[in-house]
Design a protein around this motif. Structure first.
Motif, mmCIF file in Angstrom:
data_model
loop_
_atom_site.group_PDB
_atom_site.id
_atom_site.type_symbol
_atom_site.label_atom_id
_atom_site.label_comp_id
_atom_site.label_asym_id
_atom_site.label_seq_id
_atom_site.Cartn_x
_atom_site.Cartn_y
_atom_site.Cartn_z
ATOM 1 N N GLY A 323 0.815 -1.208 0.000
ATOM 2 C CA GLY A 323 0.000 0.000 0.000
ATOM 3 C C GLY A 323 0.850 1.260 0.000
ATOM 4 O O GLY A 323 0.532 2.244 -0.683
ATOM 5 N N VAL A 324 1.947 1.240 0.738
ATOM 6 C CA VAL A 324 2.833 2.399 0.818
ATOM 7 C C VAL A 324 3.584 2.603 -0.490
ATOM 8 O O VAL A 324 3.771 3.736 -0.946
ATOM 9 C CB VAL A 324 3.821 2.233 1.988
ATOM 10 C CG1 VAL A 324 4.918 3.283 1.921
ATOM 11 C CG2 VAL A 324 3.078 2.336 3.312
ATOM 12 N N VAL A 325 4.029 1.515 -1.120
ATOM 13 C CA VAL A 325 4.755 1.636 -2.388
ATOM 14 C C VAL A 325 3.849 2.238 -3.461
ATOM 15 O O VAL A 325 4.330 2.916 -4.376
ATOM 16 C CB VAL A 325 5.308 0.267 -2.831
ATOM 17 C CG1 VAL A 325 5.916 0.341 -4.237
ATOM 18 C CG2 VAL A 325 6.373 -0.211 -1.848
ATOM 19 N N GLY A 326 2.524 2.034 -3.332
ATOM 20 C CA GLY A 326 1.572 2.577 -4.304
ATOM 21 C C GLY A 326 1.797 4.041 -4.617
ATOM 22 O O GLY A 326 2.100 4.407 -5.770
ATOM 23 N N PRO A 327 1.677 4.935 -3.627
ATOM 24 C CA PRO A 327 1.888 6.357 -3.928
ATOM 25 C C PRO A 327 3.325 6.694 -4.280
ATOM 26 O O PRO A 327 3.579 7.664 -5.006
ATOM 27 C CB PRO A 327 1.472 7.053 -2.624
ATOM 28 C CG PRO A 327 1.607 6.010 -1.568
ATOM 29 C CD PRO A 327 1.221 4.727 -2.244
ATOM 30 N N LEU A 328 4.290 5.901 -3.793
ATOM 31 C CA LEU A 328 5.683 6.172 -4.120
ATOM 32 C C LEU A 328 5.944 5.979 -5.618
ATOM 33 O O LEU A 328 6.802 6.639 -6.197
ATOM 34 C CB LEU A 328 6.611 5.265 -3.310
ATOM 35 C CG LEU A 328 6.434 5.278 -1.789
ATOM 36 C CD1 LEU A 328 7.558 4.503 -1.110
ATOM 37 C CD2 LEU A 328 6.367 6.697 -1.255
ATOM 38 N N ILE A 329 5.187 5.069 -6.238
ATOM 39 C CA ILE A 329 5.285 4.873 -7.687
ATOM 40 C C ILE A 329 4.328 5.816 -8.410
ATOM 41 O O ILE A 329 4.663 6.400 -9.450
ATOM 42 C CB ILE A 329 4.956 3.406 -8.057
ATOM 43 C CG1 ILE A 329 5.903 2.445 -7.322
ATOM 44 C CG2 ILE A 329 5.053 3.199 -9.567
ATOM 45 C CD1 ILE A 329 7.367 2.690 -7.593
ATOM 46 N N GLU A 330 3.142 5.992 -7.843
ATOM 47 C CA GLU A 330 2.123 6.823 -8.493
ATOM 48 C C GLU A 330 2.587 8.265 -8.670
ATOM 49 O O GLU A 330 2.355 8.868 -9.722
ATOM 50 C CB GLU A 330 0.834 6.798 -7.666
ATOM 51 C CG GLU A 330 -0.268 7.687 -8.228
ATOM 52 C CD GLU A 330 -1.539 7.613 -7.404
ATOM 53 O OE1 GLU A 330 -2.385 8.504 -7.563
ATOM 54 O OE2 GLU A 330 -1.689 6.675 -6.602
ATOM 55 N N VAL A 331 3.234 8.821 -7.666
ATOM 56 C CA VAL A 331 3.614 10.237 -7.727
ATOM 57 C C VAL A 331 4.501 10.545 -8.932
ATOM 58 O O VAL A 331 4.148 11.388 -9.766
ATOM 59 C CB VAL A 331 4.268 10.685 -6.399
ATOM 60 C CG1 VAL A 331 4.922 12.048 -6.563
ATOM 61 C CG2 VAL A 331 3.232 10.724 -5.287
#
Length: 357
Positions: A323-331
């Motif tokens: 879940g945390v990696v999600g925004p780290l890639i999305e941004v």
């Protein structure tokens, strides 16, 4: 670079024009702080709002308020009447998006059940926060974004738990695959929506109504909005620093796992954005509404996904890390797609210019 793209980028402030640089710097600063500052993770996680670190919650609220204050709420009716926008958005967000993430998670992470489950949860949480920023940077339709985000919020409260049960338990059972459970209540989801969308939406609406009533629309849009506008990007950068600081240890300690999680996310964001963009162009939507359709379909509600993963599986679980990696890639991906969108703007017929009363 096209003349249109150059013209749009040329009008941006220094902060906006070099946004990828600032975001990259924020990521590095967060990683280094999380790795080198003793006790920082504990301090940032000590106080939470609906399962999300208070600093992240504050960053999100600061990030969303200026953009929602820019929305012309008296124009929302034209958006709700556009069925070419509303129905495709619902289909892309609540049928295509979750199904695509489910397929990618199983295809690319068949041997990593915790990360796979975490990614499926990310796919179920449709975006209600950062999409406001990406849409605004890409010169999308602010009013359309406000309507679609509100629509996603309603469906999120109704459908998230049901879709979680279907994609983690029912569908894997039908396919003879391992099943998982999801402990989430409708009230938990509603709280997330009320906090991360309701507060800045109400603040933005009241600011416009009271500001225009006191000084008029011309003053509000030419004097007031430029003063509060930069706060959105400051909030974004602050949120990114805190996100990376919270997970600095896990990211640097398990880089190969992060790469494995990142691959399906990269494919997902690319396919959702490109497919939605192509569909909007094909059905004759304007550039502004095509852009809004694409970003609202590609983005995800990471604050809800992280909160659900932590509540169900624990803060140190693989599901929470996914879940945390999600925004780290999305941004970084969606920042890049902002510039792709601006470069494609010349392929659309310019929308009629609306005269401000």
């Amino acid at each position: 670079m096209t003349d249109t793209h150059a013209g749009v980028v040329g009008k941006l402030s220094t902060l906006d024009r070099f946004l990828p640089v600032w975001i990259a710097a924020a990521m590095v600063a967060g990683l280094l702080a999380g790795r080198w500052v003793p006790g920082l993770n504990t301090a940032l996680s000590a106080v939470q709002v609906d399962g999300i670190s208070l600093p992240i919650a504050l960053g999100l609220l600061v990030m969303m308020y200026p953009v929602l204050a820019k929305v012309r709420y008296d124009r929302l009716g034209s958006v709700t009447r556009d069925r070419r926008l509303l129905w495709p958005s619902l289909v892309l967000n609540w049928l295509v998006g979750p199904a695509l993430m489910f397929a990618l998670a199983w295809l690319l992470l068949p041997d990593l059940p915790e990360y796979r489950t975490g990614l499926i949860i990310v796919g179920l949480a449709r975006c209600i926060a950062m999409v406001i920023i990406w849409n605004d940077l890409a010169c999308g339709d602010r009013e359309a974004a406000a309507v679609l985000v509100a629509l996603n919020s309603v469906f999120q409260v109704i459908a998230f738990g049901l879709l979680g049960w279907f994609y983690l338990s029912v569908l894997p059972g039908w396919l003879g695959l391992p099943q998982a459970g999801l402990a989430v209540s409708g009230w938990q989801i509603a709280k997330s929506v009320l906090i991360f969308l309701g507060i800045p939406l109400l603040a933005g609406y009241l600011t416009r109504r009271l500001g225009e009533r006191a000084k008029g629309r011309t003053w509000y849009e030419s004097k007031f909005l430029p003063k509060i506008g930069p706060a959105a990007l400051y909030g974004l950068l602050f949120t990114i620093v805190v996100l990376f600081a919270l997970q600095g240890d896990q990211i640097t300690a398990r880089p190969l796992d992060v790469v494995r999680i990142a691959v399906p996310l990269l494919v997902y964001f690319g396919l959702m954005w490109a497919g939605s963009y192509a569909f909007g162009k094909a059905v004759g939507l304007s550039y502004e509404r095509t852009t809004t359709l694409a970003f609202t379909a590609a983005g995800n509600n990471f604050e809800l996904a992280i909160a659900v993963a932590i509540a169900t599986f624990g803060a140190t679980s693989g599901q929470a890390l996914a879940g945390v990696v999600g925004p780290l890639i999305e941004v970084p991906v969606l920042v890049a797609l902002v510039y792709v969108s601006l470069a494609l703007r010349r392929r659309f017929t310019p929308a009629p210019v609306e005269v401000t009363p």
